[in-house]
Design a protein around this motif. Structure first.
Motif, PDB file in Angstrom:
ATOM      1  N   ALA A 181      22.956 106.736  56.490  1.00  0.00           N
ATOM      2  CA  ALA A 181      21.575 107.127  55.758  1.00  0.00           C
ATOM      3  C   ALA A 181      21.426 107.716  57.618  1.00  0.00           C
ATOM      4  O   ALA A 181      21.136 106.380  58.724  1.00  0.00           O
ATOM      5  CB  ALA A 181      20.414 106.939  55.333  1.00  0.00           C
ATOM      6  N   LEU A 182      20.702 109.092  58.406  1.00  0.00           N
ATOM      7  CA  LEU A 182      19.415 108.835  59.533  1.00  0.00           C
ATOM      8  C   LEU A 182      18.727 108.396  59.211  1.00  0.00           C
ATOM      9  O   LEU A 182      18.035 108.050  58.499  1.00  0.00           O
ATOM     10  CB  LEU A 182      19.904 110.139  59.620  1.00  0.00           C
ATOM     11  CG  LEU A 182      21.415 111.103  59.941  1.00  0.00           C
ATOM     12  CD1 LEU A 182      20.970 112.500  59.824  1.00  0.00           C
ATOM     13  CD2 LEU A 182      21.924 110.388  61.519  1.00  0.00           C
ATOM     14  N   SER A 183      18.398 107.677  60.113  1.00  0.00           N
ATOM     15  CA  SER A 183      16.823 106.445  60.506  1.00  0.00           C
ATOM     16  C   SER A 183      15.453 107.276  62.087  1.00  0.00           C
ATOM     17  O   SER A 183      16.002 107.212  62.601  1.00  0.00           O
ATOM     18  CB  SER A 183      17.519 105.351  60.501  1.00  0.00           C
ATOM     19  OG  SER A 183      15.408 104.402  60.584  1.00  0.00           O
ATOM     20  N   LEU A 184      14.649 107.418  60.809  1.00  0.00           N
ATOM     21  CA  LEU A 184      13.379 107.862  62.023  1.00  0.00           C
ATOM     22  C   LEU A 184      12.436 106.515  61.672  1.00  0.00           C
ATOM     23  O   LEU A 184      11.772 106.857  60.777  1.00  0.00           O
ATOM     24  CB  LEU A 184      13.178 109.139  61.904  1.00  0.00           C
ATOM     25  CG  LEU A 184      11.633 109.648  62.710  1.00  0.00           C
ATOM     26  CD1 LEU A 184      12.495 109.181  64.622  1.00  0.00           C
ATOM     27  CD2 LEU A 184      10.909 110.518  62.263  1.00  0.00           C
ATOM     28  N   ASP A 185      12.001 105.781  63.095  1.00  0.00           N
ATOM     29  CA  ASP A 185      11.803 104.752  63.244  1.00  0.00           C
ATOM     30  C   ASP A 185      10.141 104.959  63.570  1.00  0.00           C
ATOM     31  O   ASP A 185      10.261 104.617  64.713  1.00  0.00           O
ATOM     32  CB  ASP A 185      12.122 103.189  63.406  1.00  0.00           C
ATOM     33  CG  ASP A 185      11.083 102.085  63.016  1.00  0.00           C
ATOM     34  OD1 ASP A 185       9.514 102.299  63.426  1.00  0.00           O
ATOM     35  OD2 ASP A 185      11.338 101.153  62.472  1.00  0.00           O
ATOM     36  N   LEU A 186       8.936 105.449  63.223  1.00  0.00           N
ATOM     37  CA  LEU A 186       7.572 105.749  63.394  1.00  0.00           C
ATOM     38  C   LEU A 186       7.571 105.155  64.917  1.00  0.00           C
ATOM     39  O   LEU A 186       7.110 105.420  65.552  1.00  0.00           O
ATOM     40  CB  LEU A 186       7.222 106.255  62.410  1.00  0.00           C
ATOM     41  CG  LEU A 186       6.730 107.831  61.494  1.00  0.00           C
ATOM     42  CD1 LEU A 186       5.562 107.782  60.915  1.00  0.00           C
ATOM     43  CD2 LEU A 186       7.158 108.712  62.431  1.00  0.00           C
ATOM     44  N   TYR A 187       7.365 103.327  64.569  1.00  0.00           N
ATOM     45  CA  TYR A 187       6.646 102.311  64.851  1.00  0.00           C
ATOM     46  C   TYR A 187       7.573 102.188  66.582  1.00  0.00           C
ATOM     47  O   TYR A 187       6.923 102.445  67.563  1.00  0.00           O
ATOM     48  CB  TYR A 187       7.160 101.419  63.590  1.00  0.00           C
ATOM     49  CG  TYR A 187       6.942 100.016  65.321  1.00  0.00           C
ATOM     50  CD1 TYR A 187       5.449  99.359  65.540  1.00  0.00           C
ATOM     51  CD2 TYR A 187       7.822  99.234  66.027  1.00  0.00           C
ATOM     52  CE1 TYR A 187       5.367  98.346  66.493  1.00  0.00           C
ATOM     53  CE2 TYR A 187       7.976  98.519  66.248  1.00  0.00           C
ATOM     54  CZ  TYR A 187       6.597  97.872  66.886  1.00  0.00           C
ATOM     55  OH  TYR A 187       6.565  97.135  67.338  1.00  0.00           O
ATOM     56  N   GLN A 188       9.180 102.209  66.373  1.00  0.00           N
ATOM     57  CA  GLN A 188      10.392 102.162  67.340  1.00  0.00           C
ATOM     58  C   GLN A 188       9.564 103.979  68.271  1.00  0.00           C
ATOM     59  O   GLN A 188       9.542 103.300  69.560  1.00  0.00           O
ATOM     60  CB  GLN A 188      11.392 102.373  67.216  1.00  0.00           C
ATOM     61  CG  GLN A 188      11.736 101.132  66.677  1.00  0.00           C
ATOM     62  CD  GLN A 188      13.082 101.148  66.146  1.00  0.00           C
ATOM     63  OE1 GLN A 188      14.060 101.822  66.479  1.00  0.00           O
ATOM     64  NE2 GLN A 188      13.719  99.865  65.881  1.00  0.00           N
ATOM     65  N   LYS A 189       9.747 105.148  67.616  1.00  0.00           N
ATOM     66  CA  LYS A 189       9.332 105.812  68.965  1.00  0.00           C
ATOM     67  C   LYS A 189       8.043 106.122  69.081  1.00  0.00           C
ATOM     68  O   LYS A 189       8.027 106.869  70.171  1.00  0.00           O
ATOM     69  CB  LYS A 189       9.277 107.505  67.821  1.00  0.00           C
ATOM     70  CG  LYS A 189      10.692 108.137  67.149  1.00  0.00           C
ATOM     71  CD  LYS A 189      11.569 107.955  68.626  1.00  0.00           C
ATOM     72  CE  LYS A 189      11.182 110.334  68.403  1.00  0.00           C
ATOM     73  NZ  LYS A 189      12.480 110.435  69.505  1.00  0.00           N
ATOM     74  N   LEU A 190       6.984 105.176  68.819  1.00  0.00           N
ATOM     75  CA  LEU A 190       5.551 105.454  69.074  1.00  0.00           C
ATOM     76  C   LEU A 190       5.166 104.105  69.530  1.00  0.00           C
ATOM     77  O   LEU A 190       4.039 104.383  71.013  1.00  0.00           O
ATOM     78  CB  LEU A 190       4.963 105.691  67.647  1.00  0.00           C
ATOM     79  CG  LEU A 190       4.771 107.037  67.159  1.00  0.00           C
ATOM     80  CD1 LEU A 190       3.774 106.519  66.170  1.00  0.00           C
ATOM     81  CD2 LEU A 190       4.471 107.715  68.475  1.00  0.00           C
ATOM     82  N   ARG A 191       5.403 103.366  69.771  1.00  0.00           N
ATOM     83  CA  ARG A 191       5.977 101.838  70.835  1.00  0.00           C
ATOM     84  C   ARG A 191       5.526 102.146  72.577  1.00  0.00           C
ATOM     85  O   ARG A 191       4.667 101.478  73.367  1.00  0.00           O
ATOM     86  CB  ARG A 191       6.798 100.658  70.342  1.00  0.00           C
ATOM     87  CG  ARG A 191       7.246  99.544  71.425  1.00  0.00           C
ATOM     88  CD  ARG A 191       5.099  98.619  70.723  1.00  0.00           C
ATOM     89  NE  ARG A 191       5.351  96.791  71.050  1.00  0.00           N
ATOM     90  CZ  ARG A 191       4.583  97.685  72.726  1.00  0.00           C
ATOM     91  NH1 ARG A 191       4.460  98.655  73.461  1.00  0.00           N
ATOM     92  NH2 ARG A 191       5.142  96.268  73.135  1.00  0.00           N
TER      93      ARG A 191
END
Length: 371
Positions: free
Chosen positions: A115-125
């Protein structure tokens, strides 16, 4: 296993798609009885997804009312997750590895691995300083965007609530468990528009025009992703005011005497009395007592004027306050008005430095759009 579907509402005026969402995306959140997949089990999985038949967002929850049926829950989830992009908050560190281990443990096809993943925490950290937050928990971020919860529990506090439910079947306890998971998901949805900030820092904008004066350089930017929560931010070298359809990057001018360093310093003499370097073809006529071989650190000419900072050399020639100094500087010339590619590169470097290294003053503007 109890499966509950409820209609989920996107509460903002702008469509979800403008922030990078597509109809194959799934917002995902899991609840477990512990942190170790070996010594705990899943008891609740929640997902928000687009239902093509109903043409709306659906919030689905799989609740494990009998712990022995964990494999059954995963089997039901398996087909659902196929060929989806999974959006989570800090899920790359916990939710997805946990699920992946469980699929493998039961020797099931593992949709998480592909699956492709989009981790909002990692993008916004990386933008924690910009957001003015001491911590980046999901609830901290939700407060930032004005999302209000009814749920008061943390994930860890709900484990004994779940255990009490298994013993009593109390529907109030079940409601508390479902509410926490539901608000984790709807809270995640409320954070999605903040992805406009990393999009801007990744260069997702167009330079509309540049205006230069003896006091400042103003670059007008059109963001590809609307800045749903307008903000302003200031740093050492520039300020940014961001509104939904327009951003203004302002770089103050500096009037100074700066140095231009010659790279081929072996071809120059340094004149200590004048504090400049001249080419050997000219320096040959200077009294040897008043010249010396130039070094990289003193092979320069001075120039007085109006300069603008750049964190990396984009516009040339580059001027410095001292050898290998930071930042370097350039002088704005009329031909640069048409150099959109260089303007974009310069704006991007200044934004990245501002967001990740240099935020000193920030504010969310009073004109925020209502949710």
């Amino acid at each position: 296993m109890i499966k509950v579907d409820t209609k989920c509402t996107w509460n903002y005026e702008m469509p979800l798609e403008v922030f990078g969402w597509n109809k194959n995306d799934v917002f995902l959140d899991i609840e477990t009885t512990g942190l170790s997949w070996r010594r705990s089990h899943l008891y609740l999985i929640g997902a928000v997804f687009y239902d093509h038949e109903k043409d709306c967002l659906i919030l689905r929850q799989w609740f494990l009312d009998q712990p022995a049926n964990e494999k059954e829950l995963l089997l039901d989830l398996l087909g659902f997750l196929h060929a989806k992009r999974l959006i989570q908050y800090n899920g790359n560190s916990f939710d997805l590895p946990y699920l992946s281990h469980k699929f493998d443990f039961y020797q099931l096809e593992n949709p998480v691995k592909s699956a492709l993943s989009l981790d909002l925490y990692q993008k916004l950290r990386p933008y924690q300083k910009l957001f003015g937050l001491f911590a980046m928990r999901q609830k901290d971020m939700e407060t930032l965007v004005g999302f209000q919860r009814k749920d008061t529990f943390s994930g860890g506090e709900l484990v004994p609530v779940y255990q009490s439910y298994l013993q009593s079947g109390d529907q109030k306890l079940l409601s508390a468990l479902l509410t926490h998971n539901k608000e984790d998901l709807t809270g995640m949805l409320s954070l999605f528009p903040l992805l406009a900030v990393p999009a801007l820092a990744d260069g997702a904008f167009t330079v509309e025009h540049a205006i230069c004066s003896d006091k400042q350089l103003i670059l007008s930017l059109i963001p590809d992703v609307p800045i749903f929560f307008p903000f302003s931010v200031s740093g050492t070298f520039c300020t940014l005011k961001a509104t939904p359809e327009h951003c203004t990057l302002t770089i103050p001018a500096r009037t100074a005497v700066l140095k231009y360093y010659f790279s081929d310093y072996r071809q120059y003499y340094y004149l200590p009395e004048e504090d400049i370097a001249i080419h050997k073809s000219v320096g040959a006529y200077v009294d040897p007592h008043h010249r010396e071989k130039a070094k990289a650190s003193n092979c320069y000419q001075k120039k007085e004027g109006i300069f603008f900072p750049q964190t990396e050399p984009v516009f040339s020639p580059c001027f410095y306050e001292h050898y290998k100094g930071f930042p370097c500087y350039f002088q704005w010339e009329d031909p640069l008005v048409s150099q959109k590619k260089l303007q974009h590169q310069y704006s991007l470097l200044m934004l990245q430095y501002l967001f990740q290294n240099d935020v000193s003053v920030y504010s969310f503007l009073s004109g925020d759009l209502e949710s």
